[in-house]
Design a protein around this motif. Structure first.
Motif, PDB file in Angstrom:
ATOM      1  N   SER A   1      37.219  36.094  41.019  1.00  0.00           N
ATOM      2  CA  SER A   1      37.384  37.379  41.092  1.00  0.00           C
ATOM      3  C   SER A   1      37.935  37.757  42.498  1.00  0.00           C
ATOM      4  CB  SER A   1      35.791  37.914  41.326  1.00  0.00           C
ATOM      5  OG  SER A   1      35.081  37.588  39.845  1.00  0.00           O
ATOM      6  N   ILE A   2      38.543  38.996  42.359  1.00  0.00           N
ATOM      7  CA  ILE A   2      39.486  39.387  43.387  1.00  0.00           C
ATOM      8  C   ILE A   2      38.599  39.726  44.851  1.00  0.00           C
ATOM      9  CG2 ILE A   2      39.546  41.721  42.671  1.00  0.00           C
ATOM     10  CD1 ILE A   2      42.430  40.238  44.118  1.00  0.00           C
ATOM     11  N   GLY A   3      37.367  40.237  44.287  1.00  0.00           N
ATOM     12  CA  GLY A   3      36.506  40.358  45.540  1.00  0.00           C
ATOM     13  C   GLY A   3      35.272  39.266  45.430  1.00  0.00           C
TER      14      GLY A   3
ATOM     15  N   CYS B   1      34.618  40.207  36.525  1.00  0.00           N
ATOM     16  CA  CYS B   1      33.955  38.697  36.939  1.00  0.00           C
ATOM     17  C   CYS B   1      34.478  37.967  35.973  1.00  0.00           C
ATOM     18  CB  CYS B   1      32.538  39.084  36.561  1.00  0.00           C
ATOM     19  SG  CYS B   1      31.821  39.538  35.079  1.00  0.00           S
ATOM     20  N   TYR B   2      34.832  38.221  34.673  1.00  0.00           N
ATOM     21  CA  TYR B   2      35.660  37.425  33.517  1.00  0.00           C
ATOM     22  C   TYR B   2      34.427  36.199  33.276  1.00  0.00           C
ATOM     23  CZ  TYR B   2      38.788  39.455  36.636  1.00  0.00           C
ATOM     24  OH  TYR B   2      39.319  40.434  37.271  1.00  0.00           O
ATOM     25  N   GLY B   3      33.108  36.470  33.401  1.00  0.00           N
ATOM     26  CA  GLY B   3      31.986  35.453  33.059  1.00  0.00           C
ATOM     27  C   GLY B   3      31.288  35.371  34.221  1.00  0.00           C
TER      28      GLY B   3
ATOM     29  N   ALA C   1      45.619  52.820  34.962  1.00  0.00           N
ATOM     30  CA  ALA C   1      46.095  51.660  35.499  1.00  0.00           C
ATOM     31  C   ALA C   1      45.256  50.776  36.233  1.00  0.00           C
ATOM     32  CB  ALA C   1      47.386  51.832  36.110  1.00  0.00           C
ATOM     33  N   ALA C   2      44.072  50.388  35.772  1.00  0.00           N
ATOM     34  CA  ALA C   2      43.100  49.379  36.286  1.00  0.00           C
ATOM     35  C   ALA C   2      42.056  49.353  35.330  1.00  0.00           C
ATOM     36  CB  ALA C   2      42.375  50.332  37.676  1.00  0.00           C
ATOM     37  N   GLN C   3      41.463  48.107  35.881  1.00  0.00           N
ATOM     38  CA  GLN C   3      40.440  47.676  35.031  1.00  0.00           C
ATOM     39  C   GLN C   3      38.950  47.822  35.915  1.00  0.00           C
ATOM     40  OE1 GLN C   3      40.553  44.220  32.434  1.00  0.00           O
ATOM     41  NE2 GLN C   3      42.495  44.953  31.383  1.00  0.00           N
ATOM     42  N   CYS C   4      38.777  46.734  36.814  1.00  0.00           N
ATOM     43  CA  CYS C   4      37.610  46.885  37.643  1.00  0.00           C
ATOM     44  C   CYS C   4      37.943  47.991  38.712  1.00  0.00           C
ATOM     45  CB  CYS C   4      37.018  45.574  38.103  1.00  0.00           C
ATOM     46  SG  CYS C   4      37.964  44.906  39.382  1.00  0.00           S
ATOM     47  N   GLY C   5      39.342  47.857  39.188  1.00  0.00           N
ATOM     48  CA  GLY C   5      39.452  48.660  40.406  1.00  0.00           C
ATOM     49  C   GLY C   5      39.346  48.221  41.815  1.00  0.00           C
ATOM     50  N   PHE C   6      38.927  47.145  41.740  1.00  0.00           N
ATOM     51  CA  PHE C   6      38.542  46.546  43.087  1.00  0.00           C
ATOM     52  C   PHE C   6      39.860  46.180  43.886  1.00  0.00           C
ATOM     53  CE2 PHE C   6      36.779  43.731  46.119  1.00  0.00           C
ATOM     54  CZ  PHE C   6      35.563  43.938  46.429  1.00  0.00           C
ATOM     55  N   CYS C   7      41.072  46.093  43.234  1.00  0.00           N
ATOM     56  CA  CYS C   7      42.217  45.649  43.947  1.00  0.00           C
ATOM     57  C   CYS C   7      43.108  46.856  44.421  1.00  0.00           C
ATOM     58  CB  CYS C   7      43.233  44.914  42.972  1.00  0.00           C
ATOM     59  SG  CYS C   7      43.720  45.730  41.369  1.00  0.00           S
ATOM     60  N   LEU C   8      42.713  48.095  44.072  1.00  0.00           N
ATOM     61  CA  LEU C   8      43.623  49.237  44.403  1.00  0.00           C
ATOM     62  C   LEU C   8      44.084  49.593  45.542  1.00  0.00           C
ATOM     63  CD1 LEU C   8      41.774  51.353  41.286  1.00  0.00           C
ATOM     64  CD2 LEU C   8      44.173  50.513  41.452  1.00  0.00           C
TER      65      LEU C   8
ATOM     66  N   LEU D   1      47.575  40.708  44.784  1.00  0.00           N
ATOM     67  CA  LEU D   1      46.877  40.243  43.465  1.00  0.00           C
ATOM     68  C   LEU D   1      46.035  41.179  42.776  1.00  0.00           C
ATOM     69  CD1 LEU D   1      45.341  36.626  44.737  1.00  0.00           C
ATOM     70  CD2 LEU D   1      47.875  37.396  43.633  1.00  0.00           C
ATOM     71  N   CYS D   2      46.030  41.264  41.473  1.00  0.00           N
ATOM     72  CA  CYS D   2      45.109  41.917  40.610  1.00  0.00           C
ATOM     73  C   CYS D   2      44.328  40.887  39.525  1.00  0.00           C
ATOM     74  CB  CYS D   2      45.768  43.083  39.971  1.00  0.00           C
ATOM     75  SG  CYS D   2      44.623  43.812  38.614  1.00  0.00           S
ATOM     76  N   ARG D   3      43.299  40.586  39.882  1.00  0.00           N
ATOM     77  CA  ARG D   3      42.846  39.348  38.863  1.00  0.00           C
ATOM     78  C   ARG D   3      42.311  39.972  37.629  1.00  0.00           C
ATOM     79  NH1 ARG D   3      43.539  34.314  38.640  1.00  0.00           N
ATOM     80  NH2 ARG D   3      41.169  33.815  38.212  1.00  0.00           N
ATOM     81  N   CYS D   4      42.041  41.255  37.200  1.00  0.00           N
ATOM     82  CA  CYS D   4      42.116  41.826  35.920  1.00  0.00           C
ATOM     83  C   CYS D   4      43.401  41.893  35.285  1.00  0.00           C
ATOM     84  CB  CYS D   4      41.563  43.135  35.858  1.00  0.00           C
ATOM     85  SG  CYS D   4      39.796  43.254  36.651  1.00  0.00           S
ATOM     86  N   PHE D   5      44.546  41.715  36.008  1.00  0.00           N
ATOM     87  CA  PHE D   5      45.849  41.649  35.302  1.00  0.00           C
ATOM     88  C   PHE D   5      46.258  43.051  34.715  1.00  0.00           C
ATOM     89  CE2 PHE D   5      44.982  37.302  36.506  1.00  0.00           C
ATOM     90  CZ  PHE D   5      46.335  37.043  37.156  1.00  0.00           C
TER      91      PHE D   5
ATOM     92  N   ARG E   1      50.358  48.285  33.501  1.00  0.00           N
ATOM     93  CA  ARG E   1      50.047  49.522  33.539  1.00  0.00           C
ATOM     94  C   ARG E   1      50.593  50.054  35.158  1.00  0.00           C
ATOM     95  NH1 ARG E   1      45.869  51.577  29.892  1.00  0.00           N
ATOM     96  NH2 ARG E   1      46.296  50.406  28.143  1.00  0.00           N
ATOM     97  N   MET E   2      50.179  49.317  36.092  1.00  0.00           N
ATOM     98  CA  MET E   2      50.267  49.361  37.417  1.00  0.00           C
ATOM     99  C   MET E   2      51.585  49.898  37.659  1.00  0.00           C
ATOM    100  SD  MET E   2      47.466  47.018  38.895  1.00  0.00           S
ATOM    101  CE  MET E   2      45.783  47.209  39.133  1.00  0.00           C
ATOM    102  N   PHE E   3      52.652  48.823  37.243  1.00  0.00           N
ATOM    103  CA  PHE E   3      54.282  49.236  37.261  1.00  0.00           C
ATOM    104  C   PHE E   3      54.355  50.451  36.758  1.00  0.00           C
ATOM    105  CE2 PHE E   3      54.340  44.773  38.649  1.00  0.00           C
ATOM    106  CZ  PHE E   3      55.134  44.887  39.984  1.00  0.00           C
TER     107      PHE E   3
END
Ligand code: FES
Ligand code: FES
Lengths: 783, 154
Positions: free
Chosen positions: A353-355, A405-407, B96-103, B133-137, B141-143
Motif C-alpha cells: 500500500s502507498i501508505g 489495500c488490494y487485499g 483521477a484517483a481511487q483511494c486518493g492517498f497518493c494525491l 508512486l500511485c499503488r492504485c495505478f 486518469r491522472m495524466f
C-alpha cells in the motif's frame, strides 16, 4: 451531524470513546451537512445501538432509516477501500427509493451501527449488495412499505401512485401527495426485510447505470478527507513497533536503558515476542523504536531464493485437493497425437500500500474502540477481543479510510499493534508502521509452481488437460479467532493456521473454480454436471498447499492471477504449436457464450489480425512488436474479462514497453460505468507492474525487499500504455464484481505478446529485462 | 525542543518542536493537516509532498528547521471542496484517483513542474513524475487530468 441523545448516552455510558459523537438534538437520524466528507465517511454517526448483536440483518430498520426531512440513511457492511463502492451503494439506495443522491446518506462498517456483512473482499461487494439480497432488498422493502403507507394516507391504491424525489403522489391527481418525511417522520419501520419485494427494473433506472462522480472525490483531491492516519483522539499517544531481526527469530532481551534518554518516551511494551514503544509524539516514538536495543535468536533461516520454486515441488507436509478429475487423463494423453508440457513460476508479491498501515485504538477500563482500515470490522472485533482477552461486546470497530489495500495488507496487524500498546498504557494509541515493517512482515501473495500438460489430437484440438500446482501458505486472514494469522498476533503468542497433510479426494458436490485452478477450456465435470466454461472433458486439476516461511494472504486476485498466467500462456503455447490463431483457438475450446463474447469483443476493439504466433516477420534484433490475448471467468462465476496487450520488446536489452491494453469486460449490470472503467484501468496497470517488475526477495534470514528501491512498483512516470475498455452491460442478470478481473489477465496477455513479437516464451513472472534477455538469447538459431 | 514559526497555507503558525523533526510530522501532528501523508519516510514515493516556495519537496525527509523561511503549501492549501484549485478541479473532472492517498505527490509535483514549464511535452511531464508512486495505478486518469490542467493554464 447529530445522533439521538439516547444512543449517545448508551455508547458513552458503555465506555466507548466519545470522539465524533457531537451532541445534537433528539432527531433519530443524522442530518447531512452540505459539505460532505470533511470528516471522512460519516461512519460514526447515526442511530447507534451499543449492543451490536441487536443489529438484526433480517429487520429493515437495521438497513434503512428515513428522517423527518426526508433524508434516507442506509447502513452497509461493505466499505470504501478506494474502489468506489460507497458511491455505487448510494446510487443503489437513491434508485430503489426514488430520492435524489443528495438526500442519501450511507453509513459504513461500524460494529455498533452496521449489519455484519463479513468482509469487503473477494470482489463480493457488488454481488452481495446489488443482487436480490441485503442492501438492495432493504431498498426495495422500504419503497414498498412507503408506498403502502402513502396509499393508506392518501386513500389511493398503490398501483395508482408514483414516486419522484421522495414524494409520493397519485398518478391521476398530483396535488394529492405526501413526502417520505411526512410518512415516516423519523419513526422506525419495524418490519422484516421482505424477500418478495421487487427491485426496480433496470429499464426504469435513472441513477444506477450512470457514471455518477465519486462523492468523496472533492474531499480527496483537496486533502480534506479523513483517513485513519488522520484520526486524533484526545490524550492520544504514538506507538511504534520493533519487529524481530529475522524470520522466526524470538526475543532474547530488551535493553530499556538504551532509550532512557529519548524525550517523551512513555513505555516500552513487551508481550512474548511482541515489542513496541509508546511516546508522546510520533517523532519521539520513531526515535525510541530506532534506538531500542533488542536481542533476538538467529531465527529459522530461509531457503535459498534461487532454488525456492524447485523445492516447493514435493515439499511435505502437503495439503492436496482435486478441483476436477475425470480419471482418464493419463490414458487420453497416451493416445494423443502431441503432448505439450511446461512449468510456470510465480514469485511472492506484496500489497505494498502507498501508505503504511495505521490504526488508533483506545483501550480503557476494559472497553475498546478501534479506528481501523480493516476489510472486516466484525472479524477484527472478535480477533482483538481474543488478543486482549476481553469480551467481544466490549469492542467496537469503526472502519476509517486507509490507503488502497488490494487485499490483506497491514490494516489488521497494525490494529493489533495499537491494541496491545493501548492496553499496556491505558491511553489511546496511534500506530503507524514504518515502510520496512510494512513490507518485511505483511501477508504476501503466494508464490506458485504450476505444471501444465496438454494432449492434442490429429485435428489440433485439445483432448486432455492436466494441471498440478504447489504453493506455500502460512497464516492468512485472521478471521474471528486466529489473531496469529498476521505477524502481531503470532508475535504475541497466537498460533497461525498452517498447512497439515491431507490427501486429495475426489471433488464430491459440484465444480467450484474459486481460485481459477481449472483453465477456462475444461468442461469441469463433477458428479455428472459440467460447470466449467470449456469443452475438454479429460481433465485433472490437482493443487498442493505447502508451508511458507513467510506470512501469506489474499492479494488482489489471489491464486486466480497466478493460475490464469499459467493457463493463458500455456493455451497460447498450444495454439502456437498447432499454428492456430490464439483468439480462434480459444473460441474453439470454449462453450460459455459470455466468455466467448468478451474474447471476440476484445479482438474486435483491438482490430486483432487473425494469424498464429509468433508473427511471421518476427526479427531477431531491434525492437519487436507483438500482441497477445488472455481471458478469464473470474473465480469461475464472478466476472468475465478478456485483454489484448500490444508490446514492444527491445531485443538488445530485454526491456518490454506495453503500448496498449484493450479490455472487454462483462460484470452483468453496470451500476457505474466510469467506476468500473476506473477499476479496469487500475487493475490493468497494477497487473502490469506485477507482471514486469514486482518480486519479494530475501537472503538467508530475512526479507530484503523492504522499500521502493528494493521492491519495484512502476511509477507514474513509466511509459503508461493506452487502456481501452469495452463494457458489455447486461442489466437483466446478476451483478458480478469488477475489482479483480482485469488484473488477472495482464501477465498472460503481456507474456503472450512478448512471444508473438519475439518467439521467446517467458514462463516466470516478473518479466524483468534480464529474464527477457535470457529468454531471447536462448532462442535457437539466434541471429 | 525549540519554538519555531512557519508559514503554512498562508498562515503563520508557531510550534514547539525538536528542530530535527521532519516537516511531515509537524504538518500532520502539530498542525493536524490531512493533505501530506506518510508513505515511506525515505523520499521514495511522494505521498508527503508539499510546496515550499513553489517547489515540490518531500516533507518526510525535510527537517523542519530548513523550511523556516519558506511559504509552505499543502494539498489543502491549494483549494477547498467548495472552491478547488484548477488542477484539483481537473482531477475531479477526470475522476483521477481511487483511494486518493497518493494525491499530494501526484498533484503538487505536477503543479510545481507545470508552473515552471507550462509548455512541457507529455514525455517531460511523465519524466517529472518518474519518482511518484500511485499503488492504485490511476495513472491514465491522472495524466489526463494533468493534461487538462496544462491546457487550461496556457
Ligand atoms: S513519504 Fe515522503 S517520499 Fe514517501
Ligand atoms: S489513488 Fe490510491 S495510491 Fe493513488
Amino acid at each position: 451531524m447529530t445522533m439521538t441523545s439516547d444512543a449517545l448516552e448508551a455508547l458513552t455510558s458503555a465506555g466507548f470513546s466519545r470522539r465524533h459523537f457531537l451532541k445534537g438534538a433528539g432527531a433519530l437520524v443524522v442530518s447531512f451537512s452540505a459539505a460532505p466528507f470533511l470528516d471522512a465517511m460519516p461512519s460514526t454517526q447515526g442511530p447507534v445501538d451499543a449492543s451490536p448483536q441487536q443489529i438484526d440483518p433480517t429487520r429493515l430498520d437495521s438497513w434503512i432509516a428515513v428522517a423527518a426531512d426526508g433524508t434516507v440513511t442506509a447502513y452497509t457492511g461493505k466499505c470504501e477501500l478506494g474502489q468506489g463502492i460507497y458511491t455505487a451503494q448510494m446510487q443503489l439506495i437513491a434508485e430503489e427509493l426514488s430520492v435524489p443522491l443528495s438526500r442519501v446518506q450511507l453509513i459504513q462498517c461500524d460494529t455498533s451501527v452496521s449489519p455484519d456483512q463479513g468482509g469487503t473482499s473477494g470482489s463480493r461487494s457488488t454481488p452481495t449488495n446489488f443482487n436480490e439480497r441485503n442492501l438492495a432488498l432493504a431498498g426495495a422493502t422500504a419503497r414498498e412499505a412507503l408506498l403502502r403507507l402513502a396509499s393508506k394516507r392518501l386513500g389511493v391504491a398503490v398501483d395508482q401512485l408514483a414516486v419522484a424525489a421522495g414524494v409520493v403522489s397519485a398518478t391521476a391527481d398530483s396535488s394529492r401527495r405526501v413526502s417520505y418525511g411526512e410518512l415516516v417522520a423519523g419513526r422506525k419501520f419495524d418490519i422484516p426485510l421482505s424477500s418478495s419485494a421487487t427491485r426496480k427494473p433496470p429499464s426504469e433506472w435513472k441513477i444506477l447505470g450512470r457514471s455518477v462522480p465519486r462523492v468523496d472525490m472533492p474531499a480527496m483531491v483537496t486533502g480534506r478527507l479523513e483517513f485513519v492516519h488522520n484520526v486524533r483522539v484526545p490524550g492520544m499517544l504514538h506507538g511504534r513497533v520493533v519487529r524481530p531481526a529475522a524470520v522466526g527469530a524470538t526475543l532474547v532481551s530488551v535493553d530499556e536503558s538504551s532509550v532512557g534518554d529519548v524525550p517523551g518516551l512513555v513505555k516500552v511494551v513487551v508481550k512474548k515476542n511482541f515489542v513496541g514503544v509508546v511516546a508522546e509524539s510520533e517523532w519521539q516514538a520513531i526515535q525510541a523504536a530506532n534506538k531500542l536495543k533488542t536481542a533476538w535468536t538467529r531465527g529459522s533461516g530461509l531457503p535459498s531464493q534461487r532454488d525456492f520454486h524447485k523445492r516447493l515441488r514435493g515439499q511435505t507436509p502437503s495439503q492436496d485437493a482435486f478441483v476436477v478429475s475425470s480419471k482418464d487423463v493419463d490414458e487420453t494423453l497416451a493416445h494423443a497425437t502431441t503432448v505439450l508440457k511446461a512449468t510456470y513460476l510465480y514469485p511472492y508479491q506484496m500489497h505494498g500500500s502507498i501508505g503504511t498501515s495505521c490504526a488508533v485504538v483506545d483501550v480503557r477500563a476494559g472497553k475498546v474502540t478501534i479506528w481501523s482500515a480493516t476489510q472486516s470490522v466484525y472479524a477484527l472485533r472478535s480477533g482483538t477481543a481474543r488478543l486482549l482477552d476481553l469480551a467481544v461486546e466490549n469492542v467496537r470497530v469503526i472502519f476509517t479510510r486507509g490507503a488502497g489495500c488490494y487485499g490483506l495488507n497491514g490494516a489488521d496487524t497494525v490494529s493489533y499493534d495499537a491494541a496491545l500498546l493501548s492496553q499496556a498504557v491505558e491511553k489511546p494509541v496511534r500506530v503507524l508502521l514504518s515502510r520496512t515493517d510494512e513490507m518485511a512482515w505483511e501477508n504476501f501473495g503466494s508464490a506458485y509452481v504450476i505444471d501444465q500438460r496438454v494432449g492434442v489430437d490429429a485435428e489440433g484440438a485439445i483432448v486432455a488437460w492436466d494441471y498440478e500446482s504447489w504453493f506455500p501458505r502460512h497464516g492468512g486472514r485472521p478471521g474471528h479467532d486466529r489473531p496469529g494469522n498476521v505477524v502481531t498476533g503470532a508475535l504475541a503468542g497466537f498460533e497461525p493456521s498452517t498447512v497439515t497433510a491431507r490427501r486429495a479426494t475426489d471433488p464430491s458436490d459440484s465444480f467450484r473454480n474459486g481460485s481459477n485452478a481449472a483453465p477456462s477450456y475444461v468442461a469441469g465435470c463433477v458428479g455428472g454436471t459440467c460447470g466449467g466454461t470449456g469443452r475438454v472433458k479429460s481433465e485433472r486439476v490437482l493443487t498442493h498447499a505447502v508451508r511458507s516461511p513467510f506470512f501469506t494472504g489474499p492479494l488482489r486476485s489471489p491464486s486466480r492471477l497466478q493460475n490464469t498466467f499459467a493457463h493463458e500462456c500455456f493455451m497460447d503455447e498450444v495454439a502456437a504449436r498447432v499454428k492456430a490463431d490464439p483468439v480462434a483457438y480459444r473460441l474453439r475450446h470454449l462453450h460459455d457464450a459470455r466468455l466467448s463474447e468478451v474474447v471476440s469483443a476484445a479482438a474486435k476493439a483491438a482490430r486483432w489480425e487473425a494469424r498464429s504466433s509468433p508473427r511471421p516477420d518476427a526479427g531477431r534484433a531491434g525492437v519487436a512488436r507483438g500482441r497477445g490475448i488472455a481471458c478469464v471467468l473470474y473465480e469461475g462465476d464472478n466476472g468475465y474479462c478478456a485483454m489484448i496487450a500490444e508490446v514492444e520488446v527491445d531485443q538488445a536489452t530485454g526491456r518490454v514497453a506495453t503500448k496498449r491494453l484493450v479490455v472487454a469486460h462483462d460484470c452483468g449490470p453496470v451500476s457505474n460505468p466510469d467506476g468500473v472503467r476506473n477499476q479496469i484501468e487500475g487493475g490493468a496497470l497494477q497487473g502490469l507492474s506485477r507482471a514486469l517488475s514486482e518480486e519479494v526477495t530475501w537472503d538467508d534470514r530475512k526479507v530484503t525487499s523492504i522499500d521502493w528501491r528494493t521492491y519495484r512498483s512502476l511509477p507514474l512516470g513509466f511509459e503508461v500504455p493506452i487502456v481501452e475498455s469495452v463494457l458489455i452491460n447486461r442489466p437483466d442478470v446478476e451483478a458480478f464484481g469488477a475489482g479483480e478481473t482485469s488484473i488477472t489477465v495482464v501477465a498472460a496477455a503481456v507474456g503472450n505478446a512478448i512471444f508473438d513479437a519475439t518467439g521467446a516464451r517467458i514462463r516466470e513472472v516478473p518479466f524483468t529485462p534480464e529474464r527477457v534477455k535470457k529468454a531471447l538469447d536462448a532462442r535457437t538459431g539466434t541471429a | 525542543m525549540s519554538s519555531m514559526a512557519l508559514m503554512v497555507n498562508g498562515r503563520r503558525r508557531t510550534i514547539e518542536v525538536d528542530p530535527a523533526t521532519p516537516l511531515l510530522y509537524v504538518l500532520t501532528d502539530d498542525l493536524q493537516l490531512r493533505g501530506p501523508k506518510f508513505g515511506c519516510g525515505l523520499g521514495q514515493c511522494g505521498a508527503c509532498t508539499v510546496l515550499a516556495a513553489g517547489r515540490a519537496i518531500r516533507s518526510c525527509i525535510t527537517p523542519v528547521s530548513t523550511v523556516r523561511e519558506a511559504q509552505i503549501t499543502t494539498l489543502e492549501g491549494l483549494g477547498t471542496v467548495e472552491n478547488p484549485h484548477p488542477i484539483q478541479q481537473a482531477f475531479i473532472d477526470e475522476q483521477a484517483a481511487q483511494c486518493g492517498f497518493c494525491l499530494s505527490g501526484v498533484i503538487l509535483t505536477a503543479k510545481a513542474f507545470l508552473d515552471q514549464n507550462p509548455k512541457a511535452s507529455d514525455a517531460e511531464v511523465q519524466q517529472a513524475l518518474s519518482d511518484v508512486l500511485c499503488r492504485c495505478f490511476a495513472h491514465t486518469r491522472m495524466f489526463r487530468a494533468i493534461k487538462r490542467y496544462q491546457e487550461q493554464a496556457v
